[in-house]
Write an enzyme that holds these catalytic residues in place. Structure first.
Site, PDB file in Angstrom:
ATOM      1  N   SER A  13      -5.004  -0.132   4.821  1.00 31.74           N
ATOM      2  CA  SER A  13      -4.803  -1.511   4.388  1.00 31.74           C
ATOM      3  C   SER A  13      -3.375  -1.943   4.683  1.00 31.74           C
ATOM      4  O   SER A  13      -2.454  -1.121   4.727  1.00 31.74           O
ATOM      5  CB  SER A  13      -5.058  -1.640   2.889  1.00 31.74           C
ATOM      6  OG  SER A  13      -3.991  -1.057   2.146  1.00 31.74           O
ATOM      7  N   ASP A  14      -3.182  -3.233   4.881  1.00 33.51           N
ATOM      8  CA  ASP A  14      -1.832  -3.756   4.765  1.00 33.51           C
ATOM      9  C   ASP A  14      -1.403  -3.540   3.320  1.00 33.51           C
ATOM     10  O   ASP A  14      -2.238  -3.397   2.416  1.00 33.51           O
ATOM     11  CB  ASP A  14      -1.782  -5.234   5.156  1.00 33.51           C
ATOM     12  CG  ASP A  14      -0.388  -5.677   5.569  1.00 33.51           C
ATOM     13  OD1 ASP A  14       0.590  -4.969   5.241  1.00 33.51           O
ATOM     14  OD2 ASP A  14      -0.259  -6.730   6.220  1.00 33.51           O
ATOM     15  N   TRP A  15      -0.119  -3.525   3.097  1.00 31.49           N
ATOM     16  CA  TRP A  15       0.394  -3.161   1.774  1.00 31.49           C
ATOM     17  C   TRP A  15      -0.013  -4.220   0.740  1.00 31.49           C
ATOM     18  O   TRP A  15       0.493  -5.335   0.746  1.00 31.49           O
ATOM     19  CB  TRP A  15       1.904  -3.008   1.844  1.00 31.49           C
ATOM     20  CG  TRP A  15       2.373  -1.613   2.142  1.00 31.49           C
ATOM     21  CD1 TRP A  15       3.304  -0.919   1.441  1.00 31.49           C
ATOM     22  CD2 TRP A  15       1.951  -0.725   3.188  1.00 31.49           C
ATOM     23  NE1 TRP A  15       3.490   0.341   1.984  1.00 31.49           N
ATOM     24  CE2 TRP A  15       2.665   0.485   3.054  1.00 31.49           C
ATOM     25  CE3 TRP A  15       1.023  -0.818   4.219  1.00 31.49           C
ATOM     26  CZ2 TRP A  15       2.489   1.574   3.909  1.00 31.49           C
ATOM     27  CZ3 TRP A  15       0.844   0.257   5.071  1.00 31.49           C
ATOM     28  CH2 TRP A  15       1.561   1.437   4.915  1.00 31.49           C
ATOM     29  N   GLY A  16      -0.960  -3.856  -0.110  1.00 29.11           N
ATOM     30  CA  GLY A  16      -1.452  -4.774  -1.128  1.00 29.11           C
ATOM     31  C   GLY A  16      -2.639  -5.609  -0.712  1.00 29.11           C
ATOM     32  O   GLY A  16      -2.988  -6.573  -1.390  1.00 29.11           O
ATOM     33  N   ALA A  17      -3.312  -5.239   0.388  1.00 29.07           N
ATOM     34  CA  ALA A  17      -4.406  -6.067   0.903  1.00 29.07           C
ATOM     35  C   ALA A  17      -5.751  -5.802   0.245  1.00 29.07           C
ATOM     36  O   ALA A  17      -6.683  -6.583   0.411  1.00 29.07           O
ATOM     37  CB  ALA A  17      -4.546  -5.871   2.415  1.00 29.07           C
TER      38      ALA A  17
END
Length: 750
Positions: A232-236
């Site tokens: 994931s993108d960070w926090g996605a």
């Protein structure tokens, strides 16, 4: 000691359910999870993509406290080189630095399309065209991974704005996704095999990328054959269990222990089969095993050599937009003045998660004084706040009087960054006023631009004799641009994004950046030059444009086509073209011939022209080289939304070759032999579609029409035939006794 690939099945069998779940999340903001009892070491991953940003803390917000690393040109600059060899060298250097810092994976490159010049993160993306982005990103990925560390191709997919990026739904039709927003990812996946793919924050047509089974499994794995890890993108992540089911392997930085517990509970309840979790864990462990040898032996790198490479890359990224009367290169003994704050305080990289702490920093002023003499006049000319300052302008005017004024202009840091989009493409007004004032007294004016995405030039273009677009050129941007200005390097950069005359000419601006958590890609495939060509808009500088200190001639285009059959694979060559490029000037230089195709007789909507291939060729004065390029079946195909597959039509193809999308001196037409594209017949297929494919039905239509005094042939009765042939069959049955509904159903069954 690192784990090995062979150990993974045994390790998975020894893991508890809770341990398996824990491996699906990061151990902290920058490390994967460790399990000490089994010798599983959670290696570090960190930001890129144009330099290593290894922070000195575990916090995600600590953006700028990072170890020194070489800051190369951002992707906007690297793309403008159109030089896969040079970009590959940069990749190798990035890999060496990543490995030397015991980092297992560099988060990049970013290859999202430049749908609008306003996207605040465009400096991190390559191009408005998937061919350029795919070729150059593949070279970068191969270079980085050659050093035993991984990459994370991002942001998958349709992440083309920063406004509301964490939740906006990109509403994109199937054909546009397939032809514009996915091909660069597909190219890199198939040819460079990135270790990881990073999913984007946004949703696509209502489903978040982090839990989009169609995107992460059906397309990425089933169609493209990807066998790496999806992070994931960070926090996605929105719903962690749905993410695992969709094909998302690793959540970063992780929401442990909550999401770990959710995964374990989903297995216990039967919502998530443990075999699916085992597959996810296997991918995580495979990543660790692949990085293990490099982490066991990090090595070092040559700081000076990497800075020298950064200098070459900065010079290669510079695009000479304009050079009236051959003002450039500067000549020995010429009276020169350097104007503009950016010459002394360079803008060389973007803001946000990609910001690198450089190992050193060259300024253009120092570099030019080294070449020209310590007494080279300088005046800052403007302030970065954008306020008018008459005293600074007056000082600059006096310094420039009677001289060739080299003005270093562009966008300040605050203008473009990760996290928000621009609202316009204008250069700051105080810089334009400075240029106008200097123009009145200078012998010549040369504008050197520093910016991450295209700047509107129409308002001030006539005030400059030469314009050199240098993008965000990295830590050696100052020395690199000095090399180009003085002629030590012959510019060979070409635009990877169009510079429009007006922002309103860009088709995407009708729907950018959307509202109420939705953005509609209403322009479809018509982004960048595709849309500007279709609407016949004049442009300031076209896609692919770039001048040189020498000249090139294109000649003798030959095109040969081979028949396409049902057995022709997508990657099989079907058109071969040859042409000659000659350096007609008096110095060595590099040409970038570009090949575009168009389909004037297509029965489906096709763009006026689309880039399909390019080369970069170094030529000595007077030297000629014959270039041979093969186009594949896929290069001639469109995405058929009924077949849900690539299709190629028989008929005429226009091939154009030249130096930009608006400078194409060579063209040829070739007829392609291919099977007709036939769609499955349905109740709502038109009469014409049925008659084309079914002789029995066609005979019944002609007979029924004749009985009532009409003709189904265009030649005999075009008005009636047009009315009849375009009707869905089931509608015709309500009006004319061609056959019974039962007979139609029987024919459909057959």
């Amino acid at each position: 000691m690192s784990i090995t690939i062979d150990q993974i099945p045994d390790l998975v069998s020894q893991l508890t359910l809770e341990e398996k779940a824990s491996l699906c999340s990061g151990g902290d903001a920058w490390h994967l999870q460790s399990i000490e009892r089994l010798g599983i070491d959670g290696y570090m991953v960190t930001d890129g993509p144009h330099g290593l940003r290894k922070v000195n803390s575990a916090g995600i917000i600590d953006l700028y406290n990072s170890v020194p690393a070489t800051c190369f040109p951002t992707a906007a600059g690297l793309a403008s080189t159109w030089d896969t060899e040079l970009v590959g060298e940069v990749g190798v250097a990035l890999g060496e630095e990543t490995r030397s810092e015991s980092v297992a994976m560099l988060l990049g490159p970013g290859i999202n399309m430049k749908r609008s010049p306003l996207c605040g993160r465009n400096f991190e993306y390559f191009a408005e065209d998937p061919v350029v982005a795919g070729e150059l990103a593949s070279a970068l990925v191969r270079g980085i991974q050659s050093q035993g560390v991984g990459t994370s191709l991002k942001h998958f997919a349709a992440n083309n704005q920063e406004t509301d990026r964490l939740r906006v739904s990109a509403e994109v039709d199937e054909r546009t996704l397939r032809e514009i927003y996915l091909p660069a990812f597909e190219k890199v996946v198939k040819t460079a095999k990135p270790w990881t793919i990073m999913c984007s924050y946004n949703a696509i047509n209502g489903t978040y990328s982090s839990q989009n089974h169609w995107l992460l499994t059906e397309v990425l794995r089933d169609e493209w054959g990807y066998d790496g890890l999806v992070v994931s993108d960070w926090g996605a992540v929105v719903d962690r269990v749905k993410g695992v089911l969709a094909g998302l392997d690793l959540e970063m930085p992780g929401d442990a222990p909550r999401n770990d517990a959710r995964i374990a509970e989903a297995v216990r309840s039967g919502e998530l089969d443990e075999s699916v979790l085992d597959t996810t864990v296997t991918r995580v462990l495979t990543l660790l095993a692949k990085a293990g040898p490099a982490m066991d032996n990090p090595g070092s790198y040559d700081v000076d050599a990497h800075h020298a490479l950064a200098r070459r890359a900065a010079a290669g990224a510079a695009v000479l937009l304009k050079n009236d009367d051959q003002v450039l290169p500067l000549t020995s003994g010429e009276q020169v003045a350097v104007i503009g704050k950016f010459a002394r305080t360079p803008r060389y990289q973007g803001a946000g998660s990609s910001k690198v702490n450089p190992t050193r920093l060259d300024t253009a002023l120092d570099s030019l004084r080294e070449a020209w003499g310590a007494d080279l006049p300088f005046a800052p000319g403007f302030n970065l706040a954008g306020d008018a300052d008459p005293d600074l302008v007056a000082e600059a005017v006096e310094a420039a009087r009677g001289r060739t004024a080299v003005l270093f202009l562009g966008l300040p840091d605050i203008a473009e960054s990760e996290g928000y989009d621009r609202t316009h493409t204008d250069m700051p007004a105080n810089q334009i006023e400075l240029l106008r004032a200097v123009r009145e007294v200078a012998a010549h004016t040369v504008v050197v631009l520093s910016n991450g995405s295209s700047i509107g030039v129409a308002e001030w273009d006539d005030q400059a004799d030469a314009i050199l677009e240098c993008w965000l050129g990295g830590q050696a941007s100052g020395s690199g641009v000095a090399d180009v200005l003085t002629g030590a390097v012959n510019p060979s950069g070409h635009l990877a994004e169009t510079i429009a005359l007006r922002l309103s000419d860009v088709p995407a601006q009708l729907n950018f950046p959307g509202e109420l958590q939705h953005v509609h890609y209403g322009e479809g495939r018509y982004i960048g030059y595709r849309g500007l060509d279709a609407t016949e808009r004049e442009v300031a500088y076209p896609f692919g444009h770039g001048l040189s200190y020498t000249t090139f001639e294109y000649s003798t285009l030959g095109v040969e086509a081979r028949p396409i059959s049902e057995s022709t694979n997508q990657d099989d060559p079907v058109v071969t073209l040859t042409f000659t490029v000659t350096n007609t000037g008096d110095r060595a230089g590099a040409a970038v011939p570009q090949v575009y195709v168009g389909f004037p007789d297509s029965t489906v909507d096709r763009c006026v022209r689309e880039l399909r291939a390019f080369r970069r060729i170094e030529l000595a004065p007077g030297q000629s080289e014959q270039v041979s390029i093969e186009l594949t079946r896929r290069d001639l195909s469109y995405w058929d939304v009924i077949l849900h597959d690539w299709a190629v039509e028989p008929g005429r193809v226009v091939v154009e070759v030249g130096a930009s999308s608006r400078d194409l001196p060579l063209n040829a037409k070739v007829d392609i032999e291919a099977p007709r594209v036939l769609h499955p017949l349905r109740r709502d297929s038109t009469v014409a579609e049925w008659m084309e494919q079914d002789e029995e039905f066609a005979a019944k239509v002609r007979s029924a029409a004749k009985k009532v005094g009409f003709s189904a042939d265009m030649e005999d009765d075009p008005t009636t035939a047009s009315f009849l042939l375009t009707m869905p069959v089931y509608k015709v049955l309500q009006l004319a006794p061609v056959m019974s509904p039962e007979e139609l159903d029987e024919m459909l069954g057959e």
